[in-house]
Design a protein around this motif. Structure first.
Motif, mmCIF file in Angstrom:
data_model
loop_
_atom_site.group_PDB
_atom_site.id
_atom_site.type_symbol
_atom_site.label_atom_id
_atom_site.label_comp_id
_atom_site.label_asym_id
_atom_site.label_seq_id
_atom_site.Cartn_x
_atom_site.Cartn_y
_atom_site.Cartn_z
ATOM 1 N N ARG A 232 0.898 -1.177 0.120
ATOM 2 C CA ARG A 232 -0.007 -0.003 -0.108
ATOM 3 C C ARG A 232 0.950 1.387 0.162
ATOM 4 N NH1 ARG A 232 -0.106 -2.433 4.963
ATOM 5 N NH2 ARG A 232 0.058 -1.045 6.848
ATOM 6 N N PRO A 233 0.206 2.508 -0.265
ATOM 7 C CA PRO A 233 1.133 3.552 -0.368
ATOM 8 C C PRO A 233 1.769 4.012 0.615
ATOM 9 C CG PRO A 233 -1.137 3.971 -1.267
ATOM 10 C CD PRO A 233 -1.047 2.853 -0.585
ATOM 11 N N ILE A 234 2.858 4.768 0.823
ATOM 12 C CA ILE A 234 3.741 5.050 1.835
ATOM 13 C C ILE A 234 2.961 5.934 2.778
ATOM 14 C CG2 ILE A 234 4.650 6.982 0.806
ATOM 15 C CD1 ILE A 234 7.453 6.109 1.912
ATOM 16 N N ALA A 244 10.149 -1.276 8.428
ATOM 17 C CA ALA A 244 9.954 -2.595 7.779
ATOM 18 C C ALA A 244 10.505 -2.370 6.358
ATOM 19 C CB ALA A 244 8.656 -3.055 7.850
ATOM 20 N N VAL A 245 9.906 -1.255 5.412
ATOM 21 C CA VAL A 245 10.251 -1.147 4.354
ATOM 22 C C VAL A 245 12.001 -1.001 4.229
ATOM 23 C CG1 VAL A 245 10.141 0.470 2.174
ATOM 24 C CG2 VAL A 245 8.082 -0.097 3.659
ATOM 25 N N ILE A 246 12.553 -0.413 5.110
ATOM 26 C CA ILE A 246 13.984 -0.011 5.160
ATOM 27 C C ILE A 246 14.576 -1.382 5.356
ATOM 28 C CG2 ILE A 246 15.816 0.994 6.208
ATOM 29 C CD1 ILE A 246 13.879 3.251 7.124
ATOM 30 N N ALA A 247 14.017 -2.156 6.152
ATOM 31 C CA ALA A 247 14.647 -3.570 6.348
ATOM 32 C C ALA A 247 14.561 -4.293 5.045
ATOM 33 C CB ALA A 247 14.206 -4.325 7.513
ATOM 34 N N ILE A 248 13.447 -4.466 4.365
ATOM 35 C CA ILE A 248 13.300 -5.190 3.236
ATOM 36 C C ILE A 248 14.182 -4.682 2.144
ATOM 37 C CG2 ILE A 248 11.758 -5.827 1.351
ATOM 38 C CD1 ILE A 248 11.403 -7.239 3.890
ATOM 39 N N ALA A 254 16.777 -7.634 -6.394
ATOM 40 C CA ALA A 254 15.638 -7.186 -7.505
ATOM 41 C C ALA A 254 14.382 -7.042 -7.129
ATOM 42 C CB ALA A 254 16.062 -7.967 -8.901
ATOM 43 N N LEU A 255 13.170 -6.561 -7.857
ATOM 44 C CA LEU A 255 11.946 -6.858 -7.392
ATOM 45 C C LEU A 255 11.180 -7.501 -8.562
ATOM 46 C CD1 LEU A 255 11.260 -3.224 -5.647
ATOM 47 C CD2 LEU A 255 10.990 -5.674 -4.541
ATOM 48 N N ILE A 256 9.999 -8.319 -8.073
ATOM 49 C CA ILE A 256 8.926 -8.512 -8.990
ATOM 50 C C ILE A 256 7.783 -7.881 -8.437
ATOM 51 C CG2 ILE A 256 7.457 -10.228 -9.949
ATOM 52 C CD1 ILE A 256 9.480 -12.251 -9.499
ATOM 53 N N VAL A 279 7.324 2.095 -5.223
ATOM 54 C CA VAL A 279 8.158 1.094 -5.077
ATOM 55 C C VAL A 279 9.272 1.387 -5.738
ATOM 56 C CG1 VAL A 279 8.678 -1.405 -5.258
ATOM 57 C CG2 VAL A 279 6.543 -0.456 -4.343
ATOM 58 N N GLU A 280 9.345 1.618 -7.074
ATOM 59 C CA GLU A 280 10.485 1.606 -7.897
ATOM 60 C C GLU A 280 11.419 2.780 -7.246
ATOM 61 O OE1 GLU A 280 11.434 2.737 -12.439
ATOM 62 O OE2 GLU A 280 9.907 3.681 -11.528
ATOM 63 N N LYS A 281 10.834 4.016 -6.832
ATOM 64 C CA LYS A 281 11.511 4.848 -6.265
ATOM 65 C C LYS A 281 12.204 4.692 -4.876
ATOM 66 C CE LYS A 281 10.976 9.746 -5.055
ATOM 67 N NZ LYS A 281 9.971 10.901 -4.691
ATOM 68 N N THR A 282 11.522 3.843 -4.323
ATOM 69 C CA THR A 282 12.072 3.339 -2.672
ATOM 70 C C THR A 282 13.192 2.621 -2.788
ATOM 71 O OG1 THR A 282 9.974 3.785 -1.842
ATOM 72 C CG2 THR A 282 11.457 2.517 -0.540
ATOM 73 N N PHE A 283 13.151 1.402 -3.908
ATOM 74 C CA PHE A 283 14.086 0.575 -3.923
ATOM 75 C C PHE A 283 14.882 0.644 -5.341
ATOM 76 C CE2 PHE A 283 10.744 -1.114 -1.202
ATOM 77 C CZ PHE A 283 11.521 -1.754 -0.384
ATOM 78 N N SER A 284 16.129 0.862 -4.912
ATOM 79 C CA SER A 284 17.249 1.289 -6.208
ATOM 80 C C SER A 284 17.625 -0.092 -6.719
ATOM 81 C CB SER A 284 18.292 2.264 -5.579
ATOM 82 O OG SER A 284 17.850 3.335 -5.066
ATOM 83 N N VAL A 285 16.581 -0.849 -7.142
ATOM 84 C CA VAL A 285 17.041 -2.306 -7.411
ATOM 85 C C VAL A 285 16.406 -2.352 -8.899
ATOM 86 C CG1 VAL A 285 17.758 -3.348 -5.500
ATOM 87 C CG2 VAL A 285 15.496 -3.569 -6.348
#
Length: 354
Positions: A232-234, A244-248, A254-256, A279-285
């Protein structure tokens, strides 16, 4: 791209059992009484009065048992500052890093002062002028250390609770890891089972009551589903979920991102696209988009929804998109190929478990 460091073992599994004040004092007292009984039969003929020897040794044993048990907690508990980022974030989420450090420092203090008191009162017992004086020093010592142990009871209790929580953190293997994201009911867990070919391993997870799902592909890639975290949105997440998002983030190579274009999941295409961008912006993968339920011709949709799906596909032109169906297995082999290609591009192929 530099690979994030991870460890295989949960560092908190090595934490020793936490004894509480009464348990610690009983353990020390019983050990001292056992030694005293032995000394009563082995100190005949010595120049030093038996009472001094016995009381001196009682003090030494009590001091040693208490300080050793306390320092063992400190030494066997991983240092917060030396934890890998993933586990450090989990520690902060579950129990609080500052309180954890504070409790360990209090136990270190208690161990040190009990050891010093043991040395002081041992000398006094040795120099006692009478058996009564030697007994008095031993009793005084026991009273003081008992007070110290009671003083750190909140710290012992805190670490006892922390240990019970932290020991169940799932083991994350040092393998290339793919994290699955997307709204609820879009088919994330089903896709995980399809990719890994078996029921995923389910571990207790600190961020959500639903559990962390981990599976492994035939090629040895770790696939992680995170229900309740990336769905869900931040702005809807609380502080714990943000941690939790930081930990993940420390787990993902990579992400699916799973999208249900039919909206049978209960969420609009617009909402799903918005979360994808977040999600794309949060995770640099690298991100692979898995469009589920790809047999759209079997789904009744009005013209507006069909037009919106066409617009969505245009928006996804810059993404690596694979249409899949976990039911018919359509596109699954293509998705596996894209995963391997992504792992190879980021230079992690040599870490795949054979």
């Amino acid at each position: 791209m530099a690979r994030k460091r991870r460890v295989e073992a949960n560092p908190f599994k090595e934490m020793p059992s936490i004894l509480y004040p009464d348990e610690l004092m009983d353990k020390a007292y019983l050990r001292a009484e056992k030694l005293a009984g032995e000394l009563r039969t082995t100190t005949r003929g010595l120049s030093t009065p038996k009472s001094r020897i016995i009381e001196d040794n009682k003090i030494r044993v009590i001091s040693s048992v208490l300080s050793d048990n306390l320092i063992k907690i400190v030494e066997k508990t991983p240092s917060v500052d030396n934890l890998q980022p993933f586990y450090r974030e989990i520690l902060e989420i579950m129990v609080g890093s500052d309180e954890f450090k504070k409790s360990l420092a209090a136990i270190q203090w208690a161990s040190d002062i009990i050891r010093r008191l043991g040395i002081q009162y041992s000398r006094r017992a040795k120099k006692a002028k009478s058996p009564q004086d030697a007994s008095f020093y031993r009793k005084q010592f026991v009273g003081r250390v008992s007070s110290i142990i009671k003083q750190i009871y909140p710290n012992l209790a805190f670490l006892g609770v922390a240990q019970n929580k932290l020991k169940n953190i799932p083991t994350v293997k040092d393998l290339p890891s793919i994290v699955i994201a997307g709204y609820p009911n879009v088919g994330k867990s089903t896709l995980l089972r399809t990719l890994t070919g078996a029921e995923p391993e389910v571990n207790t997870y600190p961020f959500t009551t639903k559990g962390l799902n981990i599976g492994y592909t035939e090629e040895g890639i770790q696939v992680v589903d995170t229900p309740g975290v990336l769905d869900r949105p931040i702005y809807e997440r609380n502080d714990i979920e943000l941690h939790a998002v930081i930990a993940i983030n420390y787990l993902s190579d990579a992400l699916i991102y799973v999208i249900d274009p039919t909206e049978h999941c209960g969420f609009t295409v617009d909402a799903q696209m918005s979360l994808l961008k977040e999600v794309e912006k949060t995770f640099s993968v690298p991100v692979i988009v898995a469009m589920t339920k790809s047999d759209l011709e079997n789904v009744d949709m009005d013209e507006d929804k069909i037009a919106r799906i066409e617009d969505m596909e245009k928006e996804l032109e810059d993404f690596n998109v694979v249409k899949v169906s976990s039911i018919s297995k359509e596109g699954i082999e293509s998705l596996k190929f894209e995963i391997l290609e992504t792992i190879d591009k980021i230079g992690l192929s040599e870490l795949i478990e054979q």
